[in-house]
Design a protein around this motif. Structure first.
Motif, short mmCIF file in Angstrom:
data_model
loop_
_atom_site.label_atom_id
_atom_site.label_comp_id
_atom_site.label_asym_id
_atom_site.label_seq_id
_atom_site.Cartn_x
_atom_site.Cartn_y
_atom_site.Cartn_z
N VAL A 63 0.87 -1.17 0.00
CA VAL A 63 0.00 0.00 0.00
C VAL A 63 0.91 1.23 0.00
CG1 VAL A 63 -1.73 1.30 1.30
CG2 VAL A 63 -1.87 -1.20 1.19
N GLN A 64 0.67 2.14 -0.94
CA GLN A 64 1.51 3.33 -1.05
C GLN A 64 1.31 4.25 0.14
OE1 GLN A 64 1.80 5.15 -5.07
NE2 GLN A 64 0.23 3.63 -5.59
N ILE A 65 2.40 4.84 0.60
CA ILE A 65 2.36 5.74 1.75
C ILE A 65 1.58 7.02 1.42
CG2 ILE A 65 3.79 7.20 3.26
CD1 ILE A 65 4.04 4.23 3.89
N LYS A 66 1.89 7.64 0.30
CA LYS A 66 1.31 8.95 -0.04
C LYS A 66 -0.18 8.87 -0.37
CE LYS A 66 2.07 12.95 -3.01
NZ LYS A 66 2.97 13.55 -4.00
N THR A 67 -0.57 7.86 -1.13
CA THR A 67 -1.95 7.79 -1.62
C THR A 67 -2.82 6.80 -0.88
OG1 THR A 67 -1.41 6.09 -3.24
CG2 THR A 67 -1.20 8.40 -3.94
N ASP A 68 -2.23 5.93 -0.07
CA ASP A 68 -2.94 4.87 0.64
C ASP A 68 -3.62 3.90 -0.32
OD1 ASP A 68 -3.41 3.69 3.12
OD2 ASP A 68 -5.41 4.56 3.28
N GLU A 69 -3.09 3.84 -1.53
CA GLU A 69 -3.62 2.93 -2.56
C GLU A 69 -2.70 1.71 -2.69
OE1 GLU A 69 -6.40 3.20 -4.55
OE2 GLU A 69 -6.98 4.96 -3.39
N PRO A 70 -3.27 0.52 -2.90
CA PRO A 70 -2.42 -0.65 -3.12
C PRO A 70 -1.74 -0.58 -4.48
CG PRO A 70 -4.72 -1.24 -3.35
CD PRO A 70 -4.68 0.20 -2.93
N VAL A 71 -0.55 -1.12 -4.55
CA VAL A 71 0.19 -1.17 -5.81
C VAL A 71 0.83 -2.55 -5.92
CG1 VAL A 71 2.31 -0.18 -4.83
CG2 VAL A 71 1.89 0.01 -7.26
N MET A 72 0.78 -3.11 -7.13
CA MET A 72 1.46 -4.38 -7.38
C MET A 72 2.30 -4.18 -8.63
SD MET A 72 0.07 -8.26 -7.79
CE MET A 72 -0.16 -8.51 -6.05
N VAL A 73 3.61 -4.24 -8.45
CA VAL A 73 4.56 -3.95 -9.52
C VAL A 73 5.39 -5.20 -9.81
CG1 VAL A 73 6.52 -2.51 -10.22
CG2 VAL A 73 4.72 -1.56 -8.76
N PRO A 74 5.38 -5.69 -11.05
CA PRO A 74 6.27 -6.82 -11.38
C PRO A 74 7.72 -6.34 -11.34
CG PRO A 74 5.14 -6.02 -13.35
CD PRO A 74 4.60 -5.25 -12.20
N LEU A 75 8.60 -7.14 -10.78
CA LEU A 75 10.00 -6.76 -10.67
C LEU A 75 10.76 -7.20 -11.91
CD1 LEU A 75 10.91 -7.52 -6.94
CD2 LEU A 75 9.99 -5.44 -7.94
#
Length: 141
Positions: free
Chosen positions: A77-89
């Protein structure tokens, strides 16, 4: 309000992005004799490879990297937006993850990277830019 004048907004603060050649210099410059700068560079590169902000990198825990069908993802969950993020590495980010997850500090604290303040890291990034002959104001922002 009659004597009030709005300040003019300066356009001199244009963002200058790293070129592929400058990024290559940053990646390939040997910092093995300076562990402090090596860690800062690796944090910066991890953010470049994943697109996450400084705050998300600073709070990144080993458990935020998950394997799904054999592929590693950053799931947080992003700190700034409080939105979840899923990023392939991408492979370069996986390499950094693999090297830091086994370090003592990561095993003791759970955080992937050792901590430093954003202000201090930006000072070190300027030092790294000078060593890599990058004539830009290198910061996390």
């Amino acid at each position: 309000y009659r004597n009030f004048k709005r300040a003019k907004i300066s356009k001199s603060g244009t963002i200058k992005y790293l070129t592929p050649e400058e990024l290559g210099r940053l990646i390939n410059h040997s910092l093995h004799d300076n562990r402090r700068l090596q860690v800062i560079r690796d944090k910066f590169l991890f953010c470049c490879y994943t697109g996450i902000r400084f705050g998300d990198m600073a709070t990144l825990r080993v458990e935020h990297i998950k394997s799904i069908n054999g592929k590693l993802y950053l799931d947080k969950v992003q700190i700034k937006t409080d939105e979840p993020v899923m990023v392939p590495l991408i492979p370069q980010a996986v390499e950094l993850f693999e090297s830091y997850k086994v370090e003592d500090e990561a095993r003791l604290t759970g955080y992937l990277f050792p901590g430093r303040s954003n202000q201090k890291i930006n000072v070190y990034l300027k030092e790294i830019a000078a060593l890599c002959q990058i004539d830009k104001n290198l910061t996390f922002h």
